[in-house]
Enzyme design. Sequence first.
Site, mmCIF file in Angstrom:
data_model
loop_
_atom_site.group_PDB
_atom_site.id
_atom_site.type_symbol
_atom_site.label_atom_id
_atom_site.label_comp_id
_atom_site.label_asym_id
_atom_site.label_seq_id
_atom_site.Cartn_x
_atom_site.Cartn_y
_atom_site.Cartn_z
ATOM 1 C CB CYS A 74 16.338 20.910 -11.922
ATOM 2 S SG CYS A 74 15.230 19.487 -12.059
ATOM 3 N N GLY A 86 -5.366 -8.917 2.884
ATOM 4 C CA GLY A 86 -5.912 -7.907 1.979
ATOM 5 C C GLY A 86 -5.199 -7.760 0.656
ATOM 6 C CB THR A 87 -2.466 -8.849 -1.076
ATOM 7 O OG1 THR A 87 -1.907 -8.692 -2.386
ATOM 8 C CG2 THR A 87 -1.979 -10.142 -0.462
ATOM 9 C CB SER A 88 -5.728 -9.701 -5.582
ATOM 10 O OG SER A 88 -4.700 -8.872 -6.127
ATOM 11 C CG ASN A 127 -1.871 -1.203 1.194
ATOM 12 O OD1 ASN A 127 -2.049 -1.840 0.151
ATOM 13 N ND2 ASN A 127 -2.451 -1.532 2.334
ATOM 14 C CG HIS A 168 4.076 -1.959 -4.490
ATOM 15 N ND1 HIS A 168 2.895 -2.617 -4.709
ATOM 16 C CD2 HIS A 168 5.043 -2.853 -4.778
ATOM 17 C CE1 HIS A 168 3.148 -3.841 -5.145
ATOM 18 N NE2 HIS A 168 4.439 -4.023 -5.174
ATOM 19 C CB CYS A 176 11.917 19.905 -9.964
ATOM 20 S SG CYS A 176 13.301 20.097 -8.840
ATOM 21 C CG ASN A 210 -8.643 -11.682 0.445
ATOM 22 O OD1 ASN A 210 -9.796 -11.357 0.158
ATOM 23 N ND2 ASN A 210 -7.602 -11.337 -0.290
HETATM 24 N N1 APR Z 1 -10.278 -6.940 4.280
HETATM 25 C C1 APR Z 1 -9.380 -7.811 3.730
HETATM 26 N N2 APR Z 1 -9.248 -7.992 2.401
HETATM 27 C C2 APR Z 1 -10.075 -7.281 1.604
HETATM 28 C C3 APR Z 1 -11.042 -6.370 2.101
HETATM 29 C C4 APR Z 1 -11.119 -6.224 3.501
HETATM 30 N N3 APR Z 1 -12.015 -5.382 4.062
HETATM 31 N N4 APR Z 1 -11.700 -5.829 1.027
HETATM 32 C C5 APR Z 1 -11.157 -6.380 -0.077
HETATM 33 N N5 APR Z 1 -10.195 -7.244 0.264
HETATM 34 C C6 APR Z 1 -9.322 -8.043 -0.597
HETATM 35 C C7 APR Z 1 -9.876 -8.374 -1.950
HETATM 36 O O1 APR Z 1 -10.605 -9.596 -1.902
HETATM 37 C C8 APR Z 1 -8.599 -8.545 -2.770
HETATM 38 O O2 APR Z 1 -8.124 -9.876 -2.688
HETATM 39 O O3 APR Z 1 -8.177 -7.246 -0.834
HETATM 40 C C9 APR Z 1 -7.597 -7.620 -2.084
HETATM 41 C C10 APR Z 1 -7.292 -6.357 -2.855
HETATM 42 O O4 APR Z 1 -6.635 -6.743 -4.031
HETATM 43 P P1 APR Z 1 -6.042 -5.621 -4.993
HETATM 44 O O5 APR Z 1 -7.048 -4.550 -5.187
HETATM 45 O O6 APR Z 1 -5.498 -6.332 -6.181
HETATM 46 O O7 APR Z 1 -4.860 -4.963 -4.155
HETATM 47 P P2 APR Z 1 -3.384 -5.507 -3.953
HETATM 48 O O8 APR Z 1 -3.372 -6.989 -3.832
HETATM 49 O O9 APR Z 1 -2.800 -4.719 -2.844
HETATM 50 O O10 APR Z 1 -2.669 -5.076 -5.332
HETATM 51 C C11 APR Z 1 -1.288 -5.309 -5.427
HETATM 52 O O11 APR Z 1 -1.289 -4.169 -7.570
HETATM 53 O O12 APR Z 1 -2.004 -2.453 -8.911
HETATM 54 C C12 APR Z 1 -0.960 -2.899 -8.126
HETATM 55 O O13 APR Z 1 0.640 -1.546 -7.090
HETATM 56 C C13 APR Z 1 -0.686 -1.959 -6.987
HETATM 57 O O14 APR Z 1 0.082 -2.505 -4.754
HETATM 58 C C14 APR Z 1 -0.883 -2.817 -5.732
HETATM 59 C C15 APR Z 1 -0.687 -4.225 -6.276
#
Ligand code: APR
Length: 237
Positions: free
Chosen positions: A147, A184-186, A99, A116, A144, A210
Amino acid sequence: MKDTVRGWVRDCRSLCVLSGAGVSAESGVPTFRGPQGLWKQQDPMSLATPAAFEADPREVGDWYQWRRQRIRDCAPNPGHAALAAVEAAKPDFLLVTQNVDGLHRVAGSRRVAEIHGNIWVVRCTGCGAERVERDDFAKLPPRCAACGGLLRPGVVWFGEELPPGPSGAAMEMLSRCEVLIVAGTSAVVTPASGYAAVAKRRGARVIEVNPDETPVSAICDATFRGKSGEVLPALLK
Ligand code: APR
């Protein structure tokens, strides 16, 4: 199961957490994927790559200004607070976050690796000067003062290398943590999407938080299908 898993977290000495946009979702910060995700409305390749910035710095500058305005008033949620609290209880702890919203530090987390980058940091593409800038830019794309070079957000775009410091700290922690919580990550963007497998191969216990299944769910020792703002406080207290 929940008590067993809470025991793993309570009893471990080295705890690593990998957080994604879902941890900030309950704070009102848009996620990238999923039904309301940013990438549902926009094409990441036209906004979050060096080529996109090169081609149209104004378009990219506008989008990041909009994202900063969108999240400026968002506050940490109980999930952020629980992560900040558990850090103090662990001799060896690292929060690896994808994040860029800065909410973990606002919540009090200090041992944070922002792999990131951070949307509140701006970097000059001319002289490389970097600073924190929380206000809106009067003119877009921003330039900037020293420069005249174009300023870009201090975030990692698709196709770019991760910052060596945070990335190195993450890999080092993954090489020794006893427990890894993936919240919380996909789990679809490398290299972070591979972190669970790195820890698992070494014998760490991997816990997923998740609401949805992800590509790493199958290798997790425990999964909590719920919101991190609710699950993390219960899991970490
Ligand atoms: N609590 C936990 N998980 C949650 C919640 C919640 N309240 N709401 C949604 N989610 C889950 C979703 O099911 C999903 O799996 O959070 C995940 C969000 O996934 P993404 O939107 O893909 O975010 P992220 O995994 O952080 O993306 C990774 O992709 O676009 C790039 O640089 C960007 O850092 C980012 C990276």
